[in-house]
Design a protein around this motif. Structure first.
Motif, PDB file in Angstrom:
ATOM      1  N   VAL A   1      25.796  -8.185   9.294  1.00 35.90           N
ATOM      2  CA  VAL A   1      24.991  -9.387   9.117  1.00 35.90           C
ATOM      3  C   VAL A   1      25.911 -10.586   9.012  1.00 35.90           C
ATOM      4  N   ALA A   2      25.340 -11.750   9.035  1.00 35.92           N
ATOM      5  CA  ALA A   2      26.125 -12.972   8.944  1.00 35.92           C
ATOM      6  C   ALA A   2      26.745 -13.101   7.557  1.00 35.92           C
ATOM      7  N   GLU A   3      27.813 -13.861   7.490  1.00 38.76           N
ATOM      8  CA  GLU A   3      28.466 -14.070   6.209  1.00 38.76           C
ATOM      9  C   GLU A   3      27.528 -14.805   5.273  1.00 38.76           C
ATOM     10  N   GLY A   4      27.613 -14.479   4.004  1.00 37.70           N
ATOM     11  CA  GLY A   4      26.792 -15.132   3.002  1.00 37.70           C
ATOM     12  C   GLY A   4      25.454 -14.461   2.780  1.00 37.70           C
ATOM     13  N   VAL A   5      25.077 -13.484   3.633  1.00 37.44           N
ATOM     14  CA  VAL A   5      23.812 -12.793   3.460  1.00 37.44           C
ATOM     15  C   VAL A   5      24.057 -11.581   2.568  1.00 37.44           C
ATOM     16  N   LEU A   6      23.334 -11.528   1.472  1.00 39.74           N
ATOM     17  CA  LEU A   6      23.501 -10.421   0.545  1.00 39.74           C
ATOM     18  C   LEU A   6      22.785  -9.183   1.074  1.00 39.74           C
ATOM     19  N   THR A   7      23.437  -8.060   0.977  1.00 43.17           N
ATOM     20  CA  THR A   7      22.813  -6.806   1.349  1.00 43.17           C
ATOM     21  C   THR A   7      22.935  -5.858   0.173  1.00 43.17           C
ATOM     22  N   ALA A   8      21.953  -5.042   0.016  1.00 39.04           N
ATOM     23  CA  ALA A   8      21.969  -4.070  -1.068  1.00 39.04           C
ATOM     24  C   ALA A   8      21.583  -2.718  -0.499  1.00 39.04           C
ATOM     25  N   VAL A   9      22.350  -1.721  -0.810  1.00 35.67           N
ATOM     26  CA  VAL A   9      22.031  -0.372  -0.383  1.00 35.67           C
ATOM     27  C   VAL A   9      21.287   0.279  -1.536  1.00 35.67           C
ATOM     28  N   ARG A  10      20.022   0.549  -1.279  1.00 38.54           N
ATOM     29  CA  ARG A  10      19.183   1.129  -2.318  1.00 38.54           C
ATOM     30  C   ARG A  10      19.074   2.632  -2.089  1.00 38.54           C
ATOM     31  N   PRO A  11      18.859   3.375  -3.140  1.00 36.98           N
ATOM     32  CA  PRO A  11      18.659   4.809  -2.945  1.00 36.98           C
ATOM     33  C   PRO A  11      17.342   5.059  -2.219  1.00 36.98           C
ATOM     34  N   ASP A  12      17.249   6.198  -1.595  1.00 31.14           N
ATOM     35  CA  ASP A  12      16.041   6.564  -0.866  1.00 31.14           C
ATOM     36  C   ASP A  12      14.867   6.554  -1.840  1.00 31.14           C
ATOM     37  N   PRO A  13      13.825   5.739  -1.582  1.00 36.08           N
ATOM     38  CA  PRO A  13      12.729   5.677  -2.537  1.00 36.08           C
ATOM     39  C   PRO A  13      11.940   6.977  -2.622  1.00 36.08           C
ATOM     40  N   GLN A  14      12.055   7.822  -1.602  1.00 35.61           N
ATOM     41  CA  GLN A  14      11.374   9.112  -1.620  1.00 35.61           C
ATOM     42  C   GLN A  14      12.414  10.211  -1.439  1.00 35.61           C
ATOM     43  N   PRO A  15      13.040  10.628  -2.531  1.00 34.36           N
ATOM     44  CA  PRO A  15      14.114  11.608  -2.397  1.00 34.36           C
ATOM     45  C   PRO A  15      13.640  12.947  -1.846  1.00 34.36           C
ATOM     46  N   GLY A  16      12.366  13.242  -1.943  1.00 31.94           N
ATOM     47  CA  GLY A  16      11.842  14.479  -1.392  1.00 31.94           C
ATOM     48  C   GLY A  16      11.863  15.594  -2.417  1.00 31.94           C
ATOM     49  N   ASN A  17      10.866  16.439  -2.321  1.00 27.63           N
ATOM     50  CA  ASN A  17      10.771  17.569  -3.226  1.00 27.63           C
ATOM     51  C   ASN A  17      10.610  18.868  -2.448  1.00 27.63           C
ATOM     52  N   GLY A  18      10.976  18.843  -1.172  1.00 24.69           N
ATOM     53  CA  GLY A  18      10.885  20.043  -0.358  1.00 24.69           C
ATOM     54  C   GLY A  18       9.545  20.186   0.341  1.00 24.69           C
ATOM     55  N   ARG A  19       8.588  19.334   0.027  1.00 26.00           N
ATOM     56  CA  ARG A  19       7.285  19.409   0.662  1.00 26.00           C
ATOM     57  C   ARG A  19       7.242  18.461   1.852  1.00 26.00           C
ATOM     58  N   PHE A  20       6.498  18.834   2.882  1.00 23.71           N
ATOM     59  CA  PHE A  20       6.341  17.985   4.056  1.00 23.71           C
ATOM     60  C   PHE A  20       5.011  18.326   4.708  1.00 23.71           C
ATOM     61  N   PRO A  21       4.434  17.391   5.455  1.00 19.29           N
ATOM     62  CA  PRO A  21       3.131  17.647   6.078  1.00 19.29           C
ATOM     63  C   PRO A  21       3.226  18.711   7.161  1.00 19.29           C
ATOM     64  N   VAL A  22       2.219  19.571   7.206  1.00 19.46           N
ATOM     65  CA  VAL A  22       2.164  20.644   8.194  1.00 19.46           C
ATOM     66  C   VAL A  22       0.948  20.456   9.104  1.00 19.46           C
ATOM     67  N   ALA A  23      -0.167  19.969   8.542  1.00 23.25           N
ATOM     68  CA  ALA A  23      -1.395  19.821   9.312  1.00 23.25           C
ATOM     69  C   ALA A  23      -1.974  18.424   9.092  1.00 23.25           C
ATOM     70  N   TRP A  24      -2.630  17.893  10.142  1.00 21.79           N
ATOM     71  CA  TRP A  24      -3.214  16.555  10.096  1.00 21.79           C
ATOM     72  C   TRP A  24      -4.653  16.618  10.560  1.00 21.79           C
ATOM     73  N   LEU A  25      -5.518  15.931   9.839  1.00 21.48           N
ATOM     74  CA  LEU A  25      -6.915  15.796  10.220  1.00 21.48           C
ATOM     75  C   LEU A  25      -7.194  14.310  10.384  1.00 21.48           C
ATOM     76  N   THR A  26      -7.586  13.900  11.585  1.00 22.02           N
ATOM     77  CA  THR A  26      -7.857  12.490  11.872  1.00 22.02           C
ATOM     78  C   THR A  26      -9.321  12.352  12.247  1.00 22.02           C
ATOM     79  N   ILE A  27     -10.029  11.485  11.518  1.00 24.34           N
ATOM     80  CA  ILE A  27     -11.446  11.263  11.775  1.00 24.34           C
ATOM     81  C   ILE A  27     -11.639   9.790  12.103  1.00 24.34           C
ATOM     82  N   CYS A  28     -12.339   9.503  13.184  1.00 23.77           N
ATOM     83  CA  CYS A  28     -12.616   8.132  13.589  1.00 23.77           C
ATOM     84  C   CYS A  28     -14.128   7.960  13.680  1.00 23.77           C
TER      85      CYS A  28
END
Length: 118
Positions: A38-65
């Motif tokens: 980035v350009a000089e003078g622009v502050l950047t911050a490295v934040r920790p992952d807001p969702q560190p994860g607990n081993g669960r993840f989506p397997v199935a999706w149901l979409t209704i319109c």
């Protein structure tokens, strides 16, 4: 050839003492640092992952319109390869029930111990 035009009054008539020189390459940088993102003078911050994860993840999706004053549609997809769709109110309701039942019989679904206790 024509004679040079006289200069208008108020303009300098003195010739340039030194003609322009060709451009010289810039000197190499003295210190090598990290590349800048980035350009000089622009502050950047490295934040920790807001969702560190607990081993669960989506397997199935149901979409209704259900658009207003239109026929409802639904799709049910799973990582095991199941891909179903339905059009119309009664078929969408049946697909929702079928999707709920598939959660228990899916080969990718592994029961977690203590799930009912939580």
């Amino acid at each position: 050839m024509t004679a040079p035009q006289p200069r208008p009054p108020g303009k300098s008539t003195t010739p340039t003492p030194n003609p322009p020189r060709p451009a010289e390459p810039a000197p190499p940088p003295t210190a090598m640092g990290e590349p800048k993102d980035v350009a000089e003078g622009v502050l950047t911050a490295v934040r920790p992952d807001p969702q560190p994860g607990n081993g669960r993840f989506p397997v199935a999706w149901l979409t209704i319109c259900t658009p207003r004053d239109a026929i409802p549609t639904a799709t049910s997809k799973c990582l095991c390869g199941r891909d179903r769709s339905a059009v119309g109110r009664s078929r969408v309701l049946a697909l929702v029930a079928e999707h709920t039942g598939h959660r228990e019989e899916c080969p990718l679904h592994t029961p977690q111990e203590g799930r009912t206790a939580a």
